[in-house]
Scaffold this motif. Sequence first.
Motif, PDB file in Angstrom:
ATOM      1  N   GLY B 582       0.798  -1.219   0.000  1.00 47.91           N
ATOM      2  CA  GLY B 582       0.000   0.000   0.000  1.00 47.91           C
ATOM      3  C   GLY B 582       0.834   1.274   0.000  1.00 47.91           C
ATOM      4  N   THR B 824      -3.794   9.120   3.884  1.00 43.84           N
ATOM      5  CA  THR B 824      -3.507   7.696   4.004  1.00 43.84           C
ATOM      6  C   THR B 824      -4.780   6.892   3.843  1.00 43.84           C
ATOM      7  OG1 THR B 824      -2.577   5.969   5.357  1.00 43.84           O
ATOM      8  CG2 THR B 824      -3.794   7.658   6.513  1.00 43.84           C
ATOM      9  N   SER B 825      -4.654   5.724   3.249  1.00 49.18           N
ATOM     10  CA  SER B 825      -5.809   4.868   3.104  1.00 49.18           C
ATOM     11  C   SER B 825      -5.770   3.735   4.095  1.00 49.18           C
ATOM     12  CB  SER B 825      -5.867   4.302   1.690  1.00 49.18           C
ATOM     13  OG  SER B 825      -6.553   5.208   0.875  1.00 49.18           O
ATOM     14  N   LEU B 826      -4.669   3.596   4.763  1.00 53.27           N
ATOM     15  CA  LEU B 826      -4.544   2.467   5.676  1.00 53.27           C
ATOM     16  C   LEU B 826      -3.400   2.674   6.631  1.00 53.27           C
ATOM     17  CD1 LEU B 826      -4.698  -0.945   3.919  1.00 53.27           C
ATOM     18  CD2 LEU B 826      -6.256   0.020   5.543  1.00 53.27           C
ATOM     19  N   PRO B 827      -3.550   2.162   7.827  1.00 52.59           N
ATOM     20  CA  PRO B 827      -2.377   2.075   8.696  1.00 52.59           C
ATOM     21  C   PRO B 827      -1.493   0.978   8.116  1.00 52.59           C
ATOM     22  CG  PRO B 827      -4.258   0.984   9.688  1.00 52.59           C
ATOM     23  CD  PRO B 827      -4.741   1.553   8.409  1.00 52.59           C
ATOM     24  N   GLU B 829       0.875  -0.814   9.197  1.00 53.35           N
ATOM     25  CA  GLU B 829       1.416  -1.969   9.926  1.00 53.35           C
ATOM     26  C   GLU B 829       0.599  -3.245   9.781  1.00 53.35           C
ATOM     27  OE1 GLU B 829       0.000   1.124  12.934  1.00 53.35           O
ATOM     28  OE2 GLU B 829       1.076   0.990  11.072  1.00 53.35           O
ATOM     29  N   VAL B 830      -0.654  -3.170   9.354  1.00 53.22           N
ATOM     30  CA  VAL B 830      -1.390  -4.417   9.202  1.00 53.22           C
ATOM     31  C   VAL B 830      -1.081  -5.092   7.869  1.00 53.22           C
ATOM     32  CG1 VAL B 830      -3.292  -3.518  10.565  1.00 53.22           C
ATOM     33  CG2 VAL B 830      -3.447  -3.488   8.083  1.00 53.22           C
ATOM     34  N   LEU B 831      -0.328  -4.415   7.022  1.00 51.65           N
ATOM     35  CA  LEU B 831      -0.038  -4.996   5.712  1.00 51.65           C
ATOM     36  C   LEU B 831       1.282  -5.752   5.761  1.00 51.65           C
ATOM     37  CD1 LEU B 831      -1.035  -1.885   3.715  1.00 51.65           C
ATOM     38  CD2 LEU B 831      -2.115  -4.107   3.564  1.00 51.65           C
TER      39      LEU B 831
END
Lengths: 121, 837
Positions: B582, B824-827, B829-831
């Motif tokens: 991402g 941002t579209s996402l944190p 760290e979960v990716l």
Amino acid sequence: MSASPDAGQGTGLSNTGQGAILHVLGPLDQVPVGEGRAFGVAGEQIAVFRLRDGSLRAVSAVCPHKGGPIADGTIDQAVVMCPLHQHAFELDTGCSTTGAGPLRRYPVFADGNRNIVLRLP
Amino acid sequence: MTTLASRSARTKTVDSRRRLVVIGNGMAGARAVEEILARGGAVQYRITMFGDEPYGNYNRIMLSHVLSGEEDTGNIFLNSLAWYRDNDITLHAGVRVDKIDRFAKLVFSGDGRATPYDVLIIATGSRSHLPPMDGMYTPGGRLLPGIFAFRTIDDTTGMVSYAQQDHHHRAVVIGGGLLGLEAARGLQSHGIDVEVVHSGGHLMNAQMGPDGGAVLRRSVEALGIGVHTGSRTTAVLGADRVRGVRLRDKPDIECDMVVVAAGIRPNVDVAVTSGLPVERAIVVDDQMRVPDEDEIYAVGECIQHRGEVYGLVAPLWEQAAVLADHVTGANPKAAYLGSRTATKLKVAGVDVASMGLQAPERDTDEHVVFSEPSRGVFKSIVIRDSKIVGATLLGDSRKVAYLTQAFDRGLPLPDERVSLLFDIGGPGEEAGVAELAGDAQVCNCNGVSKQTLVDTVAGGCTTLAGVMDATRAGKGCGSCKLLVRQVVEWAADGAVEEDPAAAYYVPGVPLEKAALMKAIREQGLRSVSAVFAALAPGGAEDAKSKMGLASLLKMMWAGEYIDERDARFVNDRVHANIQRDGTFSVVPQMKGGVTSPEQLRRIADVADKYKIPMVKLTGGQRIDLLGVPKEDLPKVWADLDMPSGYAYGKSFRTVKTCVGQEYCRFGTGDSTRLGIEIESRFQGIESPAKLKLAVSGCPRNCAESLVKDVGVVAVDGGRWEIYVGGAAGAHIRKGDLLATVDSPETVKLLAGRFMQYYRERANWLERTYAFVPRVGIEHLRAVIVDDAEGLGAQLDAAMQESVDAYVDPWTERDDPFTPGQFRTSLPLEVLPQVPVR
Ligand SMILES: Cc1cc2nc3c(=O)[nH]c(=O)nc-3n(C[C@H](O)[C@H](O)[C@H](O)COP(=O)(O)OP(=O)(O)OC[C@H]3O[C@@H](n4cnc5c(N)ncnc54)[C@H](O)[C@@H]3O)c2cc1C
Ligand code: HEM
Ligand code: SF4
Ligand code: FES
């Protein structure tokens, strides 16, 4: 997530009677028509989309396939397509039309003050 | 996090499943595993596979098409790496097994690993047989450069790139069987002159008698392939590379490459060194088990069953099913009784079918023969006691399905024997398909029965292409396509839909490109939403079509295009290339691959300041900053203060150059300067697919101009060659020479005209390597160089308009186009995290 100032950490508004909580995510204009933006709401990652007919949809923001950013996806009236490997998900149900796992869907609408309101169960 | 907690909890629970190890990840090994999974084997077994080849399982049959350039290697995989992951199979790709310890139940592999098993499957297949000839090996013991086998992807891609080198013109194929003829035909499509040297008395002597062989020879020679039968190759000539071959009792043949297709040998080394019974191949019983070994099975070309060793795929499907029945216990009574070898193939474009006897053996045998060499048709049928015991058919596959079934089942034959050969008063074409039993195999290559096709049609799939995709029928050698079509038509009862969607420019608007452009122009549709409203069924938007339409409209309207950002793919919204986690990659413009200390210093400072996890040189001579979060993009661009390098779009990307005349002692043209000029002119223009260019200063071609969408090479006398349609990615193709011109100005003019023609005519996502051969280089030369259709001025003007509309997209850093454009579209760290180097 380090909430950026406009990332609208929702504030619990009122109890609707069935135990669901409404969160106001801030002005509708944060989401351009035809696109999506991600919000962190009560510890969950949620992608809110504003369709070309003006209505809103909300689904979980992390693609069940390989964790792609759903809010960066391409949408039409029916589905959102994840930008990483183009899996598609129905915006109304969260179900994948391409064989991936489902997204969660959340009720969402715009209130009289043109704010985005999301209902968490 | 809950997901993490539950994941670690799962790994702690003991896996009580038995361990299944498979040696050989080819067509038989992978099919056996598929059959085991289909019987619920995943509950019983933890599966590990070893494959000597560094890939997932692919359709070996399709290598003929890869060689001829009809198919990309990427399209022939039957089991992608993701398939192994999704089915929880541990795949050791590129790892060879050396030995089995049957007593300790361990498999030892080349990477030093010892892997325990409870059940073992050997599926090591075969390798090409290289008959001994003088001069095959260099003194160092390596195969002489220019000698190839034909068995694996690597063999095939090696052959293709060797055949495409300019100074290689002639090839000799040793072996006139199925493989040799396929190799010969494939090499021809690279402009190579091919001669086949065959030691047998006639071609394909394993499948047919001398009469059929003679007819086949005529058909093969008519294709322009030289044939030498009864000729044995005794030596390969050439000290540094192949220069020719020496034949016994015949003159030498000069050539630049040699393909050895002189038969195959089962891979039995592992079995032999491990003490398993091996005769011509690994011996198995009717349960596909190695005798006296309860836990070891074998399947595929590496086995010998009741004295037979097979060399075609059809028997593998039956073997894999029986094996899976036993390994899973699904059917302990299952038995493999051998396959009757009915071969149905397309060899070098000629339909060939053969089954059973080639010729009568007893005085009482009947022999029905028809031969028409001028049309390449030959049919021979051997009948004993009113049943077919053998048949050979060449050049006409229409009666094959019926004959195969009559042969397999011993059906009674019509009294009028001629109707076996032709549809004269016998069961007609339609009736033929209707009569075919449900379990009759239609596609031998992929093991698809008539019933499977019928069920797929009944399941709602009524286009030929759809059924072929769903079942893989017709996707092997292609010989059964006609029969697949007939079965589908019969099953759909006339309701077969042609698949018109295949010709649409984008799936959501039912128009081909030319008609779509006409409608857009006539109705003045300048935005993607306007196109949907006017031209899509019910005015419905379609996510899959948006990006293609956005590109087309921008090309057509240039400055007048109404740019709706939601129609763009995320890369084009944020002007960077999205990565698996991402984050994005940032490639600043560096025209012609030329940079300066000042730029490099700035790039280094940016990399430090934003803690860029990876800085990499790209294949296109640019610098790539990877792992940039979306919200940092505007700041990174601001600090770089360089324009976008367009490494993310379906657009003009880069011009690679060599140092050229200014410094290089070989240079004859100023390649760097021309490259920079081309990039300055065409930067950022959108196109149906990406465009990668190059300019080289002399025919040494250091910038690899021959494998670019547009490649330019300086030649003696201040002249420049322009090549188009080259590629060296998943697909490899040498570009075609469009023109040789006198000045850099003309290069720019013709390159621009070609790119505009491509932009207007190519399908969405059709690279030039597909477009150029589709429309033909002669046609392109006529339109672009000779201006035969009078389109030149119009193409030039349209391109100029696009050039004038260029704006560096990175200027949006100061003034985002949409709210939250870079939010941002996402944190992250979960990716899955890309490792920091
Ligand atoms: C160019 C070409 C065209 C063909 N066309 C046709 C056709 O039209 N019709 C037809 O019916 N058949 C055709 N065939 C034959 C068909 O491809 C084979 O029958 C089939 O692939 C055999 O499958 P297999 O699994 O037994 O062997 P393979 O597919 O060869 O698989 C064996 C695998 O095991 C690996 N291996 C071997 N030893 C070890 C070891 N010690 N450790 C780990 N891995 C090992 C090998 O690298 C290989 O990947 C063609 C073959 C070729 C090469
Ligand atoms: C005297 C002759 C030559 C010299 C001095 C020379 C020098 C070089 C150098 C210094 C490089 C860069 C290596 C690197 O990236 O580390 C290079 C790359 C390359 N050269 Fe040569 N070269 C010569 C001849 C050739 C010839 C004849 C060819 C082709 C037939 C060739 C093809 C290439 C290619 C394809 C690359 C790689 C380009 C890339 O990956 O970006 N070179 N050469
Ligand atoms: S292509 Fe020719 S001019 Fe350019 S660097 Fe290579 S050798 Fe020199
Ligand atoms: S991560 Fe969404 S499609 Fe692969």
